[in-house]
Structure formats: C-alpha cells, structure tokens
Design an enzyme around this catalytic site. Structure first.
Site, short mmCIF file in Angstrom:
data_model
loop_
_atom_site.label_atom_id
_atom_site.label_comp_id
_atom_site.label_asym_id
_atom_site.label_seq_id
_atom_site.Cartn_x
_atom_site.Cartn_y
_atom_site.Cartn_z
N TYR A 13 0.83 -1.21 0.00
CA TYR A 13 0.00 0.00 0.00
C TYR A 13 0.87 1.26 0.00
O TYR A 13 0.83 2.07 -0.93
CB TYR A 13 -0.90 -0.07 1.22
CG TYR A 13 -1.80 1.11 1.48
CD1 TYR A 13 -2.03 1.55 2.77
CD2 TYR A 13 -2.46 1.77 0.44
CE1 TYR A 13 -2.89 2.61 3.03
CE2 TYR A 13 -3.33 2.83 0.69
CZ TYR A 13 -3.52 3.25 2.00
OH TYR A 13 -4.36 4.31 2.25
N ILE A 14 1.69 1.46 1.03
CA ILE A 14 2.48 2.68 1.11
C ILE A 14 3.68 2.60 0.16
O ILE A 14 4.07 3.57 -0.49
CB ILE A 14 2.92 2.95 2.57
CG1 ILE A 14 1.67 3.07 3.45
CG2 ILE A 14 3.74 4.23 2.66
CD1 ILE A 14 1.93 3.13 4.92
N ASP A 34 9.54 -7.27 -3.56
CA ASP A 34 8.34 -7.69 -2.83
C ASP A 34 8.16 -9.20 -3.03
O ASP A 34 8.56 -9.74 -4.05
CB ASP A 34 7.10 -6.94 -3.35
CG ASP A 34 6.00 -6.82 -2.30
OD1 ASP A 34 5.61 -5.68 -1.96
OD2 ASP A 34 5.56 -7.87 -1.79
N ASP A 61 11.89 -13.30 -0.95
CA ASP A 61 11.55 -13.24 0.48
C ASP A 61 12.76 -12.68 1.22
O ASP A 61 13.83 -13.29 1.21
CB ASP A 61 11.21 -14.65 0.99
CG ASP A 61 10.81 -14.61 2.47
OD1 ASP A 61 10.29 -15.62 2.97
OD2 ASP A 61 11.04 -13.55 3.10
N SER A 128 5.70 3.25 13.14
CA SER A 128 4.26 3.43 13.36
C SER A 128 3.97 4.18 14.64
O SER A 128 4.70 4.06 15.63
CB SER A 128 3.59 2.05 13.41
OG SER A 128 2.29 2.14 13.95
N TYR A 153 2.72 -6.65 16.83
CA TYR A 153 3.04 -5.81 15.66
C TYR A 153 3.73 -4.53 16.14
O TYR A 153 4.83 -4.20 15.68
CB TYR A 153 1.78 -5.45 14.88
CG TYR A 153 2.00 -4.24 13.99
CD1 TYR A 153 1.56 -2.98 14.37
CD2 TYR A 153 2.70 -4.36 12.80
CE1 TYR A 153 1.81 -1.87 13.60
CE2 TYR A 153 2.94 -3.26 12.00
CZ TYR A 153 2.49 -2.01 12.42
OH TYR A 153 2.76 -0.90 11.65
N LYS A 157 7.80 -2.94 15.83
CA LYS A 157 8.20 -1.60 15.36
C LYS A 157 9.09 -0.93 16.42
O LYS A 157 10.07 -0.27 16.09
CB LYS A 157 6.98 -0.74 15.06
CG LYS A 157 6.20 -1.18 13.83
CD LYS A 157 7.06 -1.19 12.58
CE LYS A 157 6.29 -1.58 11.34
NZ LYS A 157 7.16 -1.64 10.14
C1 WQD Z 1 -9.22 3.17 13.69
C2 WQD Z 1 -10.41 3.48 14.58
C3 WQD Z 1 -11.24 1.61 15.83
C4 WQD Z 1 -12.65 -0.74 12.45
C5 WQD Z 1 -3.93 0.64 13.08
C6 WQD Z 1 -2.68 0.06 13.59
C7 WQD Z 1 -1.56 1.07 13.53
C8 WQD Z 1 -1.48 1.68 12.18
C9 WQD Z 1 -2.81 2.27 11.77
C10 WQD Z 1 0.22 0.64 10.83
C11 WQD Z 1 -10.31 2.81 15.93
C12 WQD Z 1 -12.27 2.10 14.83
C13 WQD Z 1 -12.08 0.27 13.21
C14 WQD Z 1 -14.04 -1.00 12.58
C15 WQD Z 1 -14.22 0.77 14.16
N1 WQD Z 1 -1.06 0.72 11.22
N2 WQD Z 1 -12.86 1.01 14.04
N3 WQD Z 1 -14.78 -0.23 13.43
O1 WQD Z 1 -6.22 0.53 15.21
O2 WQD Z 1 -6.03 3.08 14.96
O3 WQD Z 1 -4.33 1.64 13.96
O4 WQD Z 1 -3.76 1.20 11.81
O5 WQD Z 1 1.13 1.30 11.15
O6 WQD Z 1 -0.37 0.36 13.82
O7 WQD Z 1 -2.86 -0.30 14.94
O8 WQD Z 1 -6.61 1.66 12.98
O9 WQD Z 1 -8.38 1.56 11.29
O10 WQD Z 1 -8.13 -0.40 12.89
O11 WQD Z 1 -9.04 1.76 13.73
O12 WQD Z 1 -14.90 1.45 14.95
O13 WQD Z 1 -14.62 -1.90 11.93
O14 WQD Z 1 -11.58 2.95 13.96
O15 WQD Z 1 -11.85 1.30 17.06
O16 WQD Z 1 -10.84 3.69 16.89
P1 WQD Z 1 -5.86 1.72 14.40
P2 WQD Z 1 -8.06 1.07 12.66
#
Ligand code: WQD
Length: 343
Positions: A13-14, A34, A61, A128, A153, A157
């Site tokens: 993605y990024i 990749d 890999d 992250s 995870y 990091k």
């Molecule tokens: C965002 C908000 C959920 C799904 C993750 C990783 C972090 C980084 C970013 C890589 C939260 C809410 C989510 C749903 C919901 N990744 N939510 N219903 O957990 O903040 O961070 O992604 O670097 O490392 O932890 O992202 O998108 O899962 O959640 O209400 O079906 O959306 O509770 O508040 P998160 P998320």
C-alpha cells in the site's frame, strides 16, 4: 547511470504510492522488491501506467539473505534503502506473534546486513504511531515516552527502531530516518491503486468503503469514550502525503541535513478525527448514508492519539496536502475501481 534506491515491500500500500513519487522525481533508478505475501504484482503495472516510467523488480523473500544479496549483486551504487516490507495486521500479530517477530525482525536485520555488506549509508524505516502505545500525552511528539506495546506488531516496530539505532551506533557513516506513520488511509487520485486487503480488513476506512458497496458491515467499536462524540480519535493521514514524506526524507539524508545518525519523525496531520466524524466525511463525499451499528469497544484500542507534526514540517519541509474529505473521496474512488474490475 543514476544511483539506485532499493524499495522493499514496494508492491504494498504505502510502498507502491512511494514508488510513484520516486519515479516521478526521476533522481534514481529503482529496484522494487516484494514477495507478494500481502500485495499483487499487478500493482507495478498500475505504477507504470501512472508514471510512464520503468523500474526493476525482484520477487524475493527478505528472510532469505542470499536471495537478497543475489538480487542486488549487479547494483554497484545503491544510494539508499526504503524498507516497508513487514506484516502489519494488529489482530493477526496477537493471534500469530511468532510469525510477526520472525518476519518483521528477520527481514529488517537482513536488509541492514546488506547495508553493511554493500556500504549503503542511507536507510528509511517504516515505523508506526503504535509504538507510543496508550498515551494520554497528546498531541504526541517524537519525544513522547514510548509505552508498553499494545500488540506484537507494535512491539516489532519498537524493537525495529532499537535495531536501527544500534546498527547506526556500530556503523559510523550510516544514517537513517525512522518515520512513525499515524493512520495511513485513502488512495492515489487516479483511482488505479490503493489499499488492497488480501482478506477481511481490520482497518476502519477499507471497512467503510466495503460497507458502502455491501461487502461488509461496519460496527463502530464503542461510542462511550471520553471524547467529543464518544468514539475514538485518530490522526488519519493520506497515503500520498506519507509517500511524499519518504522522498523528502531521502533528500534530507542526501543533503546531509540530519544532525544525528538516526532521525525520527511523526507523520500525521496533527488533527484528530473521530470514527463518527470519519463516517460523516465519507457520507458527504459519497453522497450516500452509510449503514453501521454501535458495538462494544475493541480490545487494544487507545481512546485518542494524534500527532504533533512540527518536526517533519520543519526538518523535511513537509506539509500534508490532503483533507479527511480527500481521504474518503480517494478511498471511495478506489473501492469503485475494485468493484468495476471484479464485476
Ligand atoms: C481506527 C479506529 C477503531 C474498524 C492501526 C494500527 C496502527 C497503524 C494504523 C500501521 C479505531 C475504529 C475500526 C471498525 C471501528 N497501522 N474502528 N470499526 O487501530 O487506529 O491503527 O492502523 O502502522 O499500527 O494499529 O486503525 O483503522 O483499525 O481503527 O470502529 O470496523 O476505527 O476502534 O478507533 P488503528 P483502525
């Protein structure tokens, strides 16, 4: 022949959005590495379509050092490495910790071993905001104390950043930038590439866009938090702004602007957006109301986190360009591309 930049996880993605920025700039030739464990080689064709540029690819890999060494043997001047390759699902890391510790740390140490072997002196590490854990010290700055990781995870990091720091200490002349992404969302404005979850996504925005096309059902994980509307607050940042920060980080190292061997930057907009506000932004740009229901809180969620991004703004001369509406608009356009192509 221009120097080469090696991008690991380049079909991801990024990684793919950063590949576009690198190729558009045209300063380097690029080797895109990749193993397609969480991406598709087809993404490279989209990158070629968007940029009109060519680049070399290697399907290996990174846990196999010999394969990595072989894939770069013909490159006599590697100007730097941008290391994205890692598994990134928080719930999966809780269910399969050994998979995450092994993959995310073995790939990193192999890439650093390559830096040692081929005297590669510039390194950018995909970190992250999850390294901050559950902090009430908001907005978080780069000096906000790192708390206990909420998942394997996030722990990989934290350890990854420590490994890069230790490597830099042992290898003078090696310089690195650690980029702590907040919540990367959205897709390229062309609608040709975007986040491509290989199975059911866990992140909010792909679940929103899948719900909008009837492929998922959005549950808001809790509306009883002590926030302005009861739902969790995050710092959503457009993937193209994240990509732009990577080319600027490369320039920062190439122009030797760093005054420490390892520099650390938060990549967020500096604005917190709640889950319910994100849903409303999606409804506004899509013109459709989004069905969802309120469910219980999700284990491991922090109530609120958003960035102080002043250091990246000043040191990298970086300014996020995309708004939450842009993030939702581009994510929605990408979901519609997926629907068209799978019809
Ligand atoms: C965002 C908000 C959920 C799904 C993750 C990783 C972090 C980084 C970013 C890589 C939260 C809410 C989510 C749903 C919901 N990744 N939510 N219903 O957990 O903040 O961070 O992604 O670097 O490392 O932890 O992202 O998108 O899962 O959640 O209400 O079906 O959306 O509770 O508040 P998160 P998320």
């Amino acid at each position: 022949m221009a120097d080469t930049i090696v991008v690991t996880g380049a079909a991801g993605y990024i990684g793919s959005h950063t590949l576009i920025e690198l190729l558009k700039e045209g300063k380097y030739t690029v080797l895109a590495i990749d193993n397609y464990s969480n991406s598709k080689a087809e993404t490279y064709n989209r990158v070629r379509q968007i940029t009109g540029k060519e680049f070399e690819t290697a399907n290996i890999d990174l846990c196999n050092y010999e394969a990595l060494l072989k894939s770069t043997a013909h490159l006599d001047k590697i100007a730097g490495i941008i290391h994205f390759a890692a598994y990134k699902s928080v719930p999966e890391s809780v269910a399969k910790p050994l998979l995450y510790y092994h993959n995310n740390l073995e790939t990193l140490t192999n890439v650093l071993r390559l830096c040692e072997e081929k005297a590669i002196r510039r390194f950018i590490f995909s970190s992250s905001c999850s390294v901050y854990g559950n902090t009430s010290d908001l907005p978080v700055t780069e000096t906000t104390p790192v708390q206990k990781a909420e998942s394997p995870y996030a722990h990989t990091k934290q350890i990854g950043e420590d490994i890069v720091n230790a490597f830099a200490l042992a290898n003078s002349g090696f310089n690195a930038v650690l980029l702590r992404y907040f919540n990367p969302v959205g897709a390229h404005p062309t609608g040709l590439i975007g986040e491509l979850p290989q199975n059911r996504p866990n992140n909010l925005v792909p679940i929103i866009t899948q719900t909008a096309v009837g492929k998922n059902q959005l549950t808001v994980f809790g509306n009883d938090y002590s926030t302005r509307d009861g739902s969790c607050i995050r710092d959503y940042i457009h993937v193209c702004d994240i990509a732009d920060a990577h080319t600027r980080a490369l320039d920062y190292l190439a122009e030797e602007k760093n005054n420490m061997p390892v520099s650390l930057f938060n990549l967020g907009t500096g604005h917190g957006v709640s889950v319910l506000e994100a849903i409303r932004a999606f409804e506004k740009v899509s013109g459709a109301s989004l069905p969802y229901h309120i469910g219980p809180r999700r284990a491991g969620d922090v109530e609120a986190i958003y960035a102080d991004n002043r250091l990246a703004r000043t040191e990298l001369d970086w300014t996020p360009q995309y708004t939450i509406d842009d993030m939702m608009r581009t994510a929605w356009k990408w979901q519609q591309t997926i629907e068209k192509e799978s019809a």
